[in-house]
Write a protein that holds these residues in place. Sequence first.
Motif, short mmCIF file in Angstrom:
data_model
loop_
_atom_site.label_atom_id
_atom_site.label_comp_id
_atom_site.label_asym_id
_atom_site.label_seq_id
_atom_site.Cartn_x
_atom_site.Cartn_y
_atom_site.Cartn_z
N VAL B 27 4.85 24.88 -19.84
CA VAL B 27 3.70 25.68 -20.28
C VAL B 27 2.38 25.03 -19.86
O VAL B 27 1.48 25.71 -19.36
CB VAL B 27 3.75 25.90 -21.81
N ASP B 28 2.29 23.70 -20.01
CA ASP B 28 1.05 23.01 -19.66
C ASP B 28 0.75 23.12 -18.16
O ASP B 28 -0.40 23.22 -17.76
CB ASP B 28 1.11 21.54 -20.07
N TRP B 29 1.81 23.08 -17.35
CA TRP B 29 1.62 23.25 -15.90
C TRP B 29 0.98 24.61 -15.62
O TRP B 29 0.07 24.73 -14.80
CB TRP B 29 2.95 23.19 -15.16
N GLY B 30 1.52 25.61 -16.32
CA GLY B 30 1.00 26.97 -16.15
C GLY B 30 -0.46 27.04 -16.53
O GLY B 30 -1.27 27.67 -15.83
N ASN B 31 -0.81 26.38 -17.65
CA ASN B 31 -2.21 26.40 -18.09
C ASN B 31 -3.11 25.73 -17.06
O ASN B 31 -4.23 26.19 -16.80
CB ASN B 31 -2.36 25.70 -19.44
N ASP B 32 -2.61 24.62 -16.47
CA ASP B 32 -3.41 23.94 -15.44
C ASP B 32 -3.61 24.87 -14.23
O ASP B 32 -4.71 24.95 -13.69
CB ASP B 32 -2.72 22.65 -14.99
N ALA B 33 -2.52 25.55 -13.86
CA ALA B 33 -2.62 26.46 -12.70
C ALA B 33 -3.63 27.57 -12.99
O ALA B 33 -4.40 27.96 -12.11
CB ALA B 33 -1.25 27.05 -12.38
N MET B 34 -3.62 28.06 -14.23
CA MET B 34 -4.56 29.13 -14.59
C MET B 34 -5.99 28.61 -14.60
O MET B 34 -6.93 29.34 -14.26
CB MET B 34 -4.22 29.74 -15.95
N ALA B 35 -6.16 27.33 -15.01
CA ALA B 35 -7.51 26.73 -14.98
C ALA B 35 -8.01 26.64 -13.54
O ALA B 35 -9.18 26.89 -13.26
CB ALA B 35 -7.49 25.36 -15.64
N TRP B 36 -7.09 26.31 -12.60
CA TRP B 36 -7.48 26.28 -11.18
C TRP B 36 -7.87 27.68 -10.74
O TRP B 36 -8.80 27.86 -9.96
CB TRP B 36 -6.32 25.81 -10.29
N PHE B 37 -7.10 28.66 -11.25
CA PHE B 37 -7.39 30.05 -10.87
C PHE B 37 -8.81 30.43 -11.28
O PHE B 37 -9.52 31.12 -10.56
CB PHE B 37 -6.37 30.98 -11.53
N ASN B 38 -9.23 29.93 -12.45
CA ASN B 38 -10.61 30.19 -12.92
C ASN B 38 -11.62 29.66 -11.92
O ASN B 38 -12.63 30.29 -11.62
CB ASN B 38 -10.85 29.50 -14.26
N ILE B 39 -11.32 28.44 -11.39
CA ILE B 39 -12.24 27.82 -10.43
C ILE B 39 -12.28 28.66 -9.15
O ILE B 39 -13.33 28.95 -8.60
CB ILE B 39 -11.81 26.37 -10.12
N LEU B 40 -11.07 29.11 -8.73
CA LEU B 40 -11.00 29.96 -7.53
C LEU B 40 -11.78 31.25 -7.73
O LEU B 40 -12.47 31.72 -6.83
CB LEU B 40 -9.54 30.30 -7.21
N ALA B 41 -11.64 31.81 -8.96
CA ALA B 41 -12.34 33.08 -9.24
C ALA B 41 -13.86 32.87 -9.15
O ALA B 41 -14.58 33.75 -8.65
CB ALA B 41 -11.96 33.57 -10.63
#
Lengths: 286, 242
Positions: B27-41
């Motif tokens: 789950v934490d990996w997923g949250n990190d990936a989503m945080a990166w997605f925010n940066i990409l957005a």
Amino acid sequence: MLDILQNLDRRWIFLMMFIAVSVPLIMGTTFPEEPSDQVMAVFHAVDDLPDGSNVVVALDYDPASEGELQPMASAFTRHCALKKHNLYFMTLWPQGIPMIQRSIDLLESEYPDTYKGKYGTKYVNLGFRAGNEGVIKLVVEDLKKSYSSDINGTDLENIPLTKNLKNIQQVDLLANVSAGYPGSKEWVLYGSAPFDIPTVVGCTGVQAPIMLPYIPQQLDGMLAAIKGAAEYEQAIINGYPELKDNPNAKEGLKRMGPQLVAHVLLISLIVLGNVIYFWERKQGMA
Amino acid sequence: MKRTIPLFISAVTGFVLICTAFIPKFVDWGNDAMAWFNILAAFAFILGGGNLLKMQLQKISAQQAGWGYSAVTLIAFFITLIVGLLKVGVHPNINFPEYAWSGDYLEEGSAFWWLFEYIFYPLSATMFALLAFYISSAAFRAFRAKNTEATILLLIAVIVLLGRTYAGVWLTSWLPNEPILGTSGITYSDFHLSHLSEIIMDDFTTPGMRAITIGIALGVASTSLKVLLGVDRSYLGSDQEA
């Protein structure tokens, strides 16, 4: 006569629509509304919570759809204020920030005893974050990974309402008002459904059919278009009769007047158009 | 390499997110990936701005028809960008009266507030409001009962349009709440326009939308798998499949 109508300039139709909308709006005509079961489900979702519960109000819309959605957002805010709930405002639309401000102004002007000067303890404005579904996935798992600070740049650790809030699974209700993407559907798919967060939404008439399949499993209830807003306002007035004298609490009800006349005009135009069509067919023109 | 690296990033990120949905430890990996997605957005905004500049400048330099609108777009873009980036606030800030425009940039009276309330808000609301005028004109000219399907659509539209207003109540409230002879439990009041409108939404629209939603979900799942496995590479700028 039919010859004249056949070549009717569209500007006459525009003028008719202008009059149909503006006259009832200026006159403030309202009609009685009876809240439907779906609207009562929304009402009970907010009303049955104990006073002072935590509610996330996600406002994902812009000025284009404000005419349809602001009465819903105001009604949600007003209802939560009557119940003295703690409110967490947020938006996934950059244009949503001023929309949140309208709700905050309502809180402070109509319910000063509970909310004026209580920023951080009774309500908080988390503002906008880019990332669409990504933001939703984060706030339901780990709020502070997406929102490290509120709209003023204050660290969430220093705000009493958010200090101990790990994620929005801990809140009692999620109320979303949305005009499209990202909005209600994304909140249901990535927020409420996987984590069983009680959720109610308000959406535009165009979006309503898309959201209907999620009721009643993933959504507790939905306010569809201005009709939904008007019925919800009526439900709140029925529950809290002191609002009867508050004209701001009847914005949706007031907008049902123009809606009625505009719909009748639309139907008349459709009928008239078809009369012309069948007349043309009879004459062998169509 | 130009294709392999994006394919690798897509595949790894996609499979990590799929794993996080099924394996709690990830789950934490997923949250990190989503945080990166925010940066990409957030970076997407910069790319979007760059693209807007490129397109409008091309129009202006080529003196294409309507290039003046492009100039207006660019001027509006830069004014909003500068006001937003510099956080031009209200004046004066009570804590720093010596600094001009240093107050809250979202407060009533600030430059950003002014741009929003007096330019963006009326333009945006007007564009949407125009829809009512075009719909009425289209209703008059195009909504014809040309065949059976169009006639059914027309009748349903009329029921929903009336049922969603007080006109529905006014027109059919006289129908009594008494059973119709020869039917099992159907009453006259079931034909209230508001009730008919609800039936259309609940018994016809909802199952139809459910079927469409399931179809879309299956389509999204299969397309996503094709992207993650590198079969569909159209997102890399080519419509060729491997």
